[in-house]
Design an enzyme around this catalytic site. Structure first.
Site: not given
Ligand SMILES: NC(=O)c1ccc[n+]([C@@H]2O[C@H](COP(=O)([O-])OP(=O)(O)OC[C@H]3O[C@@H](n4cnc5c(N)ncnc54)[C@H](O)[C@@H]3O)[C@@H](O)[C@H]2O)c1
Length: 269
Positions: A11, A31, A48-49, A70, A136, A140, A174
């Site tokens: 996202g 990704d 992959d990570l 992640g 989670y 972090k 919130r």
């Molecule tokens: N969206 C929020 O409101 C929010 C809030 C706080 C923190 N975050 C952090 O920001 C980051 C991005 O969030 P987002 O909303 O875009 O998440 P998301 O789930 O939309 O995207 C995460 C992406 O990581 C990829 N991914 C997961 N595991 C993987 C792996 N092992 N190897 C390679 N790719 C992998 C997934 O395919 C996905 O495209 C995350 O780390 C999340 O924890 C997001």
């Protein structure tokens, strides 16, 4: 600059890619799933990570890594194995690959859930001690600690962004405090990528919210000037009552603090 974004199919990644299109000479997007149509200067890497060699290869010639990949929330059940593999071991691999590849800066997508059990009556700065509200959140905290280690021991420049809630608009009461709009999120990433010399910074990912519960002075140091404010949605949201779980109300982390309590009840200091 040459920039790599992990989790670029997600996202935040998709929005940032669209809004930063053409800004960097190389925008390598990584990704484990398909990355969709590529924008100007984009180079796709499917990896992959868990694959540290592939990460190191993807980081060749890269100045800054934006690490978004992640598990991005607490899965409903059996969270630990997934969170451990992707967010803790995977984030270690990102920092270690960055060190080996000679990357200058890593911007790490942390979360406010790293400090979710602090009470909302307390305004938090980047110096707040960890109080994770979930596995989670623990992951972090670990990611931030890895960033600190790689900054102090190996001289990597690191920004940890404790992101609030990234949505097109705030959806509950919130969120009026912790929301970050898509354009502010991209701007915070841009500032984190481009800020001149820094060692280790923790900043919050939030818009210019009237009801902010975080003191985001470290984001200002990065040059971040948010333009959106969740308050613009407040009247509409509050007209609905914007209900919140009782157990969620006291804490920064909201409902992450209020679920899965079993027989233990809330931990209250
Ligand atoms: N969206 C929020 O409101 C929010 C809030 C706080 C923190 N975050 C952090 O920001 C980051 C991005 O969030 P987002 O909303 O875009 O998440 P998301 O789930 O939309 O995207 C995460 C992406 O990581 C990829 N991914 C997961 N595991 C993987 C792996 N092992 N190897 C390679 N790719 C992998 C997934 O395919 C996905 O495209 C995350 O780390 C999340 O924890 C997001």
């Amino acid at each position: 600059m040459h920039v790599l974004i992990t989790g670029a199919a997600g996202g935040i990644g998709r929005v940032a890619r669209r809004q930063l299109a053409g800004r960097y000479a190389v925008l390598r997007v990584l990704d484990r799933v398909e990355l969709g149509p590529l924008g100007p200067g984009e180079e796709a890497v499917i990896a992959d990570l868990a694959d540290i060699a592939a990460l190191e290869q993807a980081m060749a010639g890269i100045d800054c890594v934006v690490h978004l990949a992640g598990v991005a929330a607490e899965p409903e059940s059996n969270a630990w194995p997934q969170v451990l593999a992707a967010n803790i071991a995977g984030t270690h691999n990102v920092f270690e690959a960055a060190r080996r590849a000679g990357v200058r800066r890593v911007v790490f997508a942390s979360s406010h859930h790293a400090v979710g059990y602090h009470r909302r009556s307390q305004i938090l700065t980047g110096a707040a001690v960890p109080r994770p509200d979930s596995y989670y959140g623990v992951s972090k905290v670990a990611g931030e600690a890895l960033g600190r280690l790689y900054a102090d021991k190996f001289g990597l420049s690191v920004v940890s962004l404790r992101i609030g809630v990234f949505r097109p608009r705030p959806l509950d009461i919130r969120h009026l405090s912790v929301w970050v709009s898509p354009r502010d999120m991209t701007e915070l990433l841009r500032c984190s990528i481009e800020a001149p010399q820094l060692h280790y910074v923790v900043a919050y990912g939030m818009s210019a919210n009237t009801r902010a519960i975080w003191d985001n002075r470290e984001a200002s140091v990065l040059g971040y000037r948010p333009v959106d404010n969740a308050e613009d949605y407040a009247a509409e949201l509050l007209a609905d009552g914007a209900p919140e779980l009782e157990g969620a109300k006291p804490f920064h982390g909201g409902w992450y603090c209020a679920w899965d309590l079993g027989d233990h009840g809330l931990f209250i200091d």
